[in-house]
Design a protein around this motif. Structure first.
Motif: not given
Length: 192
Positions: A53-58, A148-152, A166-168, A180-188
């Motif tokens: 799910a995180l990879e698809t969103m990224t 606790a989950s969010r998009f920013l 930013e995805i948390r 488990r907390t997964l987080s990443t930042r991705v540039a458009l």
């Protein structure tokens, strides 16, 4: 005087009892090993689902021209123009992907999920009323903590730098395991 007492156990009886006790240990051990293997496969399945799910969103964020995050930070909408060359003034063929951490409003977080919906031409919201999972697609094995989950959006204006999302995502664990907390930042990519 009698030296031998006939009330003792014979060697055959002792061996038979040892075999029975050994079989009981083997059965209990195999049941334990099977239950551990089943639990590990369930945890691994949830881990794989959360990473996918995180990879698809990224990937979708990286390909997007525009990202919109609602004020709660629980919904992300991405616009992708599939035309080559891009047609920034014609939005009718643009693909919108919406992701939302839904909250069913009840204490049972097992119903709180990551939901997704895709539309062409205009974005479609996902609200918590969609929590039954009939309209948007649901990532089934992921129970999400929506508080606790969010998009920013980081640098949403895109001035002098790319817009970054930013995805948390906090994945709820079973009774025996921690969240488990997964987080990443991705540039458009196309906003650079």
């Amino acid at each position: 005087m009698r030296i031998a007492d006939n009330s003792g156990h014979t060697l055959a009886e002792i061996l038979a009892a040892t075999v029975v006790v050994g079989m009981i240990f083997v059965i209990v051990g195999s049941l334990y090993a099977t239950s551990v293997k089943l639990l590990n496969s369930e945890v691994a399945s949830r881990d794989v689902d959360s990473l996918l799910a995180l990879e698809t969103m990224t990937r979708n964020i990286n390909l997007a021209e525009e990202a919109i995050v609602d004020p709660t930070g629980r919904q992300l909408q991405l616009r992708n123009d599939p035309a080559d060359p891009a047609t920034p003034l014609d939005l009718t063929n643009d693909r919108w992907s919406t992701y939302r951490f839904t909250d069913d409003g009840f204490a049972n977080v097992a119903n709180d999920r990551l939901r997704t919906r895709t539309a062409i031409g205009a974005p479609v919201d996902i609200d918590d009323a969609d929590a039954d999972g009939t309209s948007p697609q649901v990532v089934q094995n992921l129970a999400i903590d929506p508080t606790a989950s969010r998009f920013l959006l980081v640098n949403p204006t895109g001035q002098n730098a790319a817009t970054v999302v930013e995805i948390r995502m906090v994945v709820i664990g079973n009774a025996n395991e921690q969240n488990r907390t997964l987080s990443t930042r991705v540039a458009l990519r196309r906003s650079k």
